[in-house]
Design a protein around this motif. Structure first.
Motif, short mmCIF file in Angstrom:
data_model
loop_
_atom_site.label_atom_id
_atom_site.label_comp_id
_atom_site.label_asym_id
_atom_site.label_seq_id
_atom_site.Cartn_x
_atom_site.Cartn_y
_atom_site.Cartn_z
N ARG A 1 42.92 35.38 49.02
CA ARG A 1 44.02 34.81 48.22
C ARG A 1 43.74 33.35 47.92
O ARG A 1 43.95 32.88 46.80
N GLU A 2 43.24 32.63 48.91
CA GLU A 2 42.91 31.22 48.71
C GLU A 2 41.76 31.07 47.72
O GLU A 2 41.75 30.15 46.90
N LYS A 3 40.80 31.97 47.82
CA LYS A 3 39.66 31.93 46.90
C LYS A 3 40.12 32.17 45.47
O LYS A 3 39.65 31.54 44.52
N LEU A 4 41.05 33.09 45.32
CA LEU A 4 41.57 33.39 43.99
C LEU A 4 42.27 32.17 43.40
O LEU A 4 42.22 31.94 42.19
N ASN A 5 42.91 31.40 44.24
CA ASN A 5 43.64 30.22 43.78
C ASN A 5 42.73 29.04 43.48
O ASN A 5 43.09 28.13 42.75
N ASP B 1 34.48 32.76 41.02
CA ASP B 1 33.66 33.33 39.96
C ASP B 1 34.46 34.47 39.32
O ASP B 1 34.73 35.48 39.96
N LEU B 2 34.84 34.29 38.06
CA LEU B 2 35.69 35.27 37.40
C LEU B 2 34.90 36.41 36.76
O LEU B 2 35.47 37.27 36.11
N THR B 3 33.58 36.44 36.95
CA THR B 3 32.76 37.45 36.30
C THR B 3 33.24 38.85 36.59
O THR B 3 33.40 39.69 35.69
#
Length: 270
Positions: free
Chosen positions: A143-147, A152-154
């Protein structure tokens, strides 16, 4: 921000909420009196305390669906932690004896309880609580990584593209363009397996590997099971049928199987 990003964000929030409740459920199962006293002190109202305890999920029936969804999201957002996440569930393949240190969540779900000298408990379901806490921490890290701005949105963007392309393949199939639909599915499968191999750091010798090449490499690396390998092989055969001008024509059932199978692969193999 893509629709897929928003979907993952909401899914992770819900997984964390459910995970926190599952953690409470585990504590209530194995430390009922202590947990109940803590709830009574928190709510200071017998009715609220009872409702809270009654609303806790049943860990034994709720965990597997939580695990499956969390595993899928972690694979796409935090792939380098996927193996760690899985290892907290699955016990080691080679285990001479079961101890507190190697007692995993799967042991708890199977009701394993290890004693010695008659009554001394070496490990029981409570031993799996730290393992679940670590799984929950990995979900929170995702969740933190997503924020973060470093994500990397690939993979997220690719998932959007694949969903759109599968819709296109379905539309072509309904209009009778079976070979075209099959060709699109073949490209999706190939790209997805290449992405999985890259994430898992699996070396592919061929410059332009086929689905069969990628399938073999993933099986050799034990990323996919033998049944999954056979399933992909079957889909590759249908795709090859679509690509050959001579020989048998693909049937409507063939293409429907290929479209559904393609969607299954991108959702379950990572």
């Amino acid at each position: 921000m893509t629709e897929k990003f928003e979907k993952f964000s909401k899914a992770l929030d819900e997984l964390i909420r459910e995970g926190d409740m599952l953690h409470m459920s585990m504590q209530y199962i194995f430390m009922p009196e202590k947990f109940k006293r803590a709830a009574e002190e928190k709510f200071e109202d017998p009715k609220k305390t009872k409702k809270y305890l009654d609303d806790l999920p049943d860990f034994y029936t709720s965990y597997q669906s939580w695990y499956s969804e969390a595993q899928s999201l972690i694979a796409q957002i935090l792939p380098n932690r996927l193996t760690d996440f899985q290892n907290y569930y699955e016990y080691p393949r080679v285990r001479k004896e079961t101890t507190f240190q190697n007692y995993m969540i799967k042991d708890m779900l199977q009701g394993l309880r290890v004693t010695r000298y008659g009554n001394e408990v070496v490990a029981d379901g409570s031993s799996a609580i730290p393992e679940f806490v670590q799984q929950l921490n990995i979900v929170k890290a995702a969740r933190e990584k997503l924020n973060s701005t470093l994500i990397d949105l690939t993979n997220l963007l690719q998932a959007d593209v694949f969903d759109s392309e599968i819709d296109s393949a379905q539309a072509l199939a309904k209009s009778g363009f079976l070979r075209a639909a099959g060709a699109i599915c073949g490209v999706i499968i190939e790209k997805h397996l290449q992405s999985v191999a890259k994430q898992r750091k699996i070396s592919i010798k061929k410059k332009n590997p086929t689905i069969a090449d990628l399938n073999e490499a993933l099986k050799a690396a034990e990323v996919i099971s033998v049944p999954q390998w056979r399933f992909i092989q079957h889909l590759a055969d249908i795709r090859n049928l679509c690509g050959h001008a001579k020989g048998s024509e693909p049937t409507v059932d063939d293409i429907n199987d290929l479209v559904l199978g393609t969607n299954k692969i991108i959702k379950n193999i990572f």
